[in-house]
Design a protein around this motif. Structure first.
Motif, PDB file in Angstrom:
ATOM      1  N   ALA A 140      11.737  25.972   4.799  1.00  0.00           N
ATOM      2  CA  ALA A 140      10.783  26.936   4.007  1.00  0.00           C
ATOM      3  C   ALA A 140       9.835  26.395   3.430  1.00  0.00           C
ATOM      4  N   ARG A 143       7.164  24.912   6.493  1.00  0.00           N
ATOM      5  CA  ARG A 143       6.752  25.969   7.575  1.00  0.00           C
ATOM      6  C   ARG A 143       5.214  26.267   7.446  1.00  0.00           C
ATOM      7  N   GLN A 170      17.013  29.547  11.430  1.00  0.00           N
ATOM      8  CA  GLN A 170      15.791  30.021  11.648  1.00  0.00           C
ATOM      9  C   GLN A 170      15.697  31.334  12.269  1.00  0.00           C
ATOM     10  N   TYR A 173      17.336  33.571   8.940  1.00  0.00           N
ATOM     11  CA  TYR A 173      16.659  33.691   7.913  1.00  0.00           C
ATOM     12  C   TYR A 173      15.195  33.620   8.062  1.00  0.00           C
ATOM     13  N   THR A 174      14.640  34.546   8.951  1.00  0.00           N
ATOM     14  CA  THR A 174      13.057  34.529   8.979  1.00  0.00           C
ATOM     15  C   THR A 174      12.245  34.881   7.889  1.00  0.00           C
ATOM     16  N   THR A 175      12.875  35.389   6.686  1.00  0.00           N
ATOM     17  CA  THR A 175      12.120  35.674   5.483  1.00  0.00           C
ATOM     18  C   THR A 175      11.746  34.402   5.057  1.00  0.00           C
ATOM     19  N   SER A 176      12.647  33.444   4.981  1.00  0.00           N
ATOM     20  CA  SER A 176      12.332  32.276   4.331  1.00  0.00           C
ATOM     21  C   SER A 176      11.547  31.066   5.503  1.00  0.00           C
ATOM     22  N   SER A 177      12.181  31.233   6.692  1.00  0.00           N
ATOM     23  CA  SER A 177      11.735  30.326   7.813  1.00  0.00           C
ATOM     24  C   SER A 177      10.554  30.725   8.346  1.00  0.00           C
ATOM     25  N   GLY A 178      10.333  32.065   8.367  1.00  0.00           N
ATOM     26  CA  GLY A 178       8.953  32.391   9.085  1.00  0.00           C
ATOM     27  C   GLY A 178       9.284  32.531  10.640  1.00  0.00           C
ATOM     28  N   SER A 216      20.853  38.902  14.436  1.00  0.00           N
ATOM     29  CA  SER A 216      19.575  38.293  14.312  1.00  0.00           C
ATOM     30  C   SER A 216      18.844  38.012  15.558  1.00  0.00           C
ATOM     31  N   TYR A 220      15.096  39.241  16.894  1.00  0.00           N
ATOM     32  CA  TYR A 220      13.861  38.370  16.605  1.00  0.00           C
ATOM     33  C   TYR A 220      12.851  38.354  17.410  1.00  0.00           C
TER      34      TYR A 220
END
Length: 340
Positions: A140, A143, A170, A173-178, A216, A220
């Protein structure tokens, strides 16, 4: 009656066609010296593999010079075989690089990286390069710099396709990882457990742990190819603390250990393994990519992947590793993802 039978057969054939994927078998070649032996070539030919992910170099932070520098650069001895395949140049970048660099440094790194990739493509006269891949376990906090690097190198390379490896965390947790600004992702379906925790059974592959990421994967936003593990290692613990990895332990040395569990060994006396000093009381946990776990994970993937034209890459091409799997099992890892 014949007309009805024809309609039934036609419907079944149509259903099979609609529910099948095009699978492109591939493999990673992760050694700095490209010189596959006859056994490796034979395996690749038997599996009809024409696509190779070739690690061109790593990029690591050099503390002495305060620079991000290429290391472990590719030296291709068998250039004829290299040119006969579809090559996807791959660059591994440590996450530390993006901690250390500012935006100007990242821009320069992208330029230098692109120039070096093009240099190797020209040096080895590679004509079949449809894609370039970046491999970085970004976080995070890095990124934004990493994604900026990807945008810059995409412009620098003018490659038809830029892809990036995607870890399971990743994906979840796309919100933090992007989501990286690339054309495709390659989902690394391994290293899913806590390697440094002594109680972990197998950090390389665990179908139960993998099941936590299934939903997830399906949602994606990038088209995902797949990387499957074929490697093994020994995880070393000293005084219940993680102390590193051993790629192999000779059978005669393993006899100096006492078996403590299914894959756990305790050293009875001081010894050396690959010039590394081990102490009595050290614990080794053997981890591998066993066929049963791989088949279970392939079945799980098959239910959730939405990619129709799917590249499946085995990690990695090495005679010692490949010799541990029969041809039928290797073929099944590919074919298991063909129908869904």
């Amino acid at each position: 009656m014949k007309w009805c039978l024809f309609l039934i057969v036609f419907a079944l054939l149509l259903s099979c066609k609609q529910n099948s994927r095009q699978i492109e078998p591939a493999v990673y070649y992760w050694k700095s010296q490209f010189n596959p032996g006859s056994f490796e070539k034979s395996k690749l030919d038997s599996l009809q593999i024409q696509t190779l992910y070739i690690k061109f170099f790593d990029i690591a932070w050099n503390g002495a010079t305060s620079q991000a520098l290429p290391v472990a650069k590719l030296y291709a001895r068998d250039t004829a075989y290299l040119r006969s395949k579809k090559i996807i140049p791959t660059v591994f970048i440590t996450n530390e690089v993006f901690y250390k660099l500012d935006s100007a440094g990242v821009k320069t790194l992208a330029k230098n990286t692109g120039t070096l990739i093009q240099k190797y493509i020209a040096l080895y006269r590679l004509n079949k390069v449809p894609e370039v891949q970046m491999d970085c376990d970004w976080t995070a906090s890095t990124r934004h710099k990493y994604f900026y690097f990807l945008k810059e190198i995409k412009a620098q390379l003018k490659a038809p396709v830029l892809s990036a490896t995607i870890r399971l965390h990743q994906v979840k947790y796309t919100t933090s990882s992007g989501v990286p600004p690339v054309d495709r992702g390659l989902l690394m379906c391994y290293n899913m457990g806590n390697l440094q925790k002594e109680q972990t059974a197998n950090s390389i592959i665990d179908p139960e742990e993998f099941g936590k990421y299934q939903s997830s994967i399906q949602s994606y936003p990038l088209s995902l190819d797949v990387g499957l593990p074929l490697f093994d290692w020994y995880v070393l613990f000293r005084d219940h603390h993680y102390a590193g990895l051993l790629s192999a332990v000779p059978a005669e040395v393993l006899q100096t250990f006492r078996k403590e569990g299914a894959q756990v060994y305790k050293l009875l006396r001081d010894t050396l393994v690959s010039d590394r000093a081990l102490k009595a009381g050290d614990i080794l946990r053997y981890e591998n990519s066993d066929v049963e776990s791989l088949n279970k994970m392939v079945m799980q993937l098959n239910k959730k992947l939405t990619t129709k034209n799917l590249r499946v890459a085995l990690y990695h091409c090495d005679s010692t590793i490949l010799s541990k799997y029969n041809l039928h099992d290797l073929e099944n890892f590919y074919s298991g993802l063909r129908r869904y």
